[in-house]
Design a protein around this motif. Structure first.
Motif, PDB file in Angstrom:
ATOM      1  N   SER A 136       0.781  -1.268  -0.048  1.00  0.00           N
ATOM      2  CA  SER A 136      -0.169  -0.036   0.037  1.00  0.00           C
ATOM      3  C   SER A 136       0.709   1.214   0.170  1.00  0.00           C
ATOM      4  N   VAL A 137       1.987   1.123   0.715  1.00  0.00           N
ATOM      5  CA  VAL A 137       2.645   2.590   0.676  1.00  0.00           C
ATOM      6  C   VAL A 137       3.363   2.705  -0.492  1.00  0.00           C
ATOM      7  N   ASN A 138       3.901   1.439  -1.026  1.00  0.00           N
ATOM      8  CA  ASN A 138       4.552   1.670  -2.582  1.00  0.00           C
ATOM      9  C   ASN A 138       3.789   1.997  -3.304  1.00  0.00           C
ATOM     10  N   LYS A 139       2.492   1.758  -3.568  1.00  0.00           N
ATOM     11  CA  LYS A 139       1.452   2.272  -4.307  1.00  0.00           C
ATOM     12  C   LYS A 139       1.252   3.886  -4.208  1.00  0.00           C
ATOM     13  N   GLY A 140       1.352   4.314  -2.946  1.00  0.00           N
ATOM     14  CA  GLY A 140       1.032   5.798  -2.764  1.00  0.00           C
ATOM     15  C   GLY A 140       2.156   6.414  -3.129  1.00  0.00           C
ATOM     16  N   ILE A 141       3.457   5.722  -2.886  1.00  0.00           N
ATOM     17  CA  ILE A 141       4.820   6.693  -3.541  1.00  0.00           C
ATOM     18  C   ILE A 141       4.962   6.729  -4.985  1.00  0.00           C
ATOM     19  N   GLY A 142       4.052   5.662  -5.591  1.00  0.00           N
ATOM     20  CA  GLY A 142       4.173   5.661  -7.137  1.00  0.00           C
ATOM     21  C   GLY A 142       3.314   6.731  -7.418  1.00  0.00           C
ATOM     22  N   TYR A 146       3.989  10.658  -9.700  1.00  0.00           N
ATOM     23  CA  TYR A 146       3.400  11.282 -10.785  1.00  0.00           C
ATOM     24  C   TYR A 146       2.916  12.952 -10.346  1.00  0.00           C
ATOM     25  N   LEU A 147       2.866  13.158  -9.254  1.00  0.00           N
ATOM     26  CA  LEU A 147       2.492  14.531  -8.553  1.00  0.00           C
ATOM     27  C   LEU A 147       3.798  15.063  -8.914  1.00  0.00           C
ATOM     28  N   ASN A 148       4.886  14.590  -8.621  1.00  0.00           N
ATOM     29  CA  ASN A 148       6.276  15.205  -8.609  1.00  0.00           C
ATOM     30  C   ASN A 148       6.531  15.799 -10.231  1.00  0.00           C
ATOM     31  N   GLU A 149       6.385  14.831 -11.194  1.00  0.00           N
ATOM     32  CA  GLU A 149       6.382  15.358 -12.481  1.00  0.00           C
ATOM     33  C   GLU A 149       5.567  16.514 -13.008  1.00  0.00           C
TER      34      GLU A 149
END
Length: 160
Positions: A136-142, A146-149
């Motif tokens: 779940s944390v890895n999905k959130g980091i992914g 996208y937000l950083n881009e």
């Protein structure tokens, strides 16, 4: 002529457009002995109103010797119904509390809270739980990448 007037008054009566005087006229007509045969079917409707005004109730005890008397012991009925109402309400409250308590304690007994006495099984279950959290944390980091881009693209366009 009177028959026509009565028929007009009947139509007004059934459409709730009559005055009190017109209703009194209808009651007087239908309680009299000379009602037209075509209007006989309305006689009980207006006869009931006159008959119901004559009925009276008293609080005297019921006389079983004279069954034709219309006295009903109202005070006893009120007391008895009030007592039964209180008894019924009490029973319902106690039943409700009993069911709530029964369900509450049964639910607490059936909950296991994930405890385990064997350390190896507990370790495996902990690893499974941590693995699910990690996914779940890895999905959130992914999603954050996208937000950083998006943030970098926005900064290029609007140039701070």
């Amino acid at each position: 002529m009177a028959l026509d007037r009565i028929e007009i008054l009947l139509e007004k009566y059934f459409e709730a457009e009559t005055s009190i005087a017109e209703e009194k006229e209808l009651k007087d007509y239908f309680t009299s002995s000379d009602v037209a045969p075509s209007l006989e079917k309305y006689k009980p409707l207006f006869g009931f109103a006159v008959h119901s005004k004559q009925e009276q109730f008293s609080s005297a005890p019921f006389d079983f010797q004279h069954r034709h008397s219309a006295t009903i012991p109202l005070s006893n009925i009120k007391r008895k119904s009030a007592v039964w109402l209180l008894v019924a309400a009490s029973v319902l409250v106690l039943l409700g509390l009993g069911l709530f308590t029964f369900n509450y304690y049964n639910q607490q007994k059936s909950e296991d809270y994930g405890t385990n006495n064997d350390p190896e099984i507990a370790f495996r279950e902990t690893q499974k739980a941590l693995s699910m959290i990690s996914e779940s944390v890895n999905k959130g980091i992914g999603s954050i990448s996208y937000l950083n881009e998006f943030e970098q693209s926005k900064n290029r366009i609007f140039k701070k």
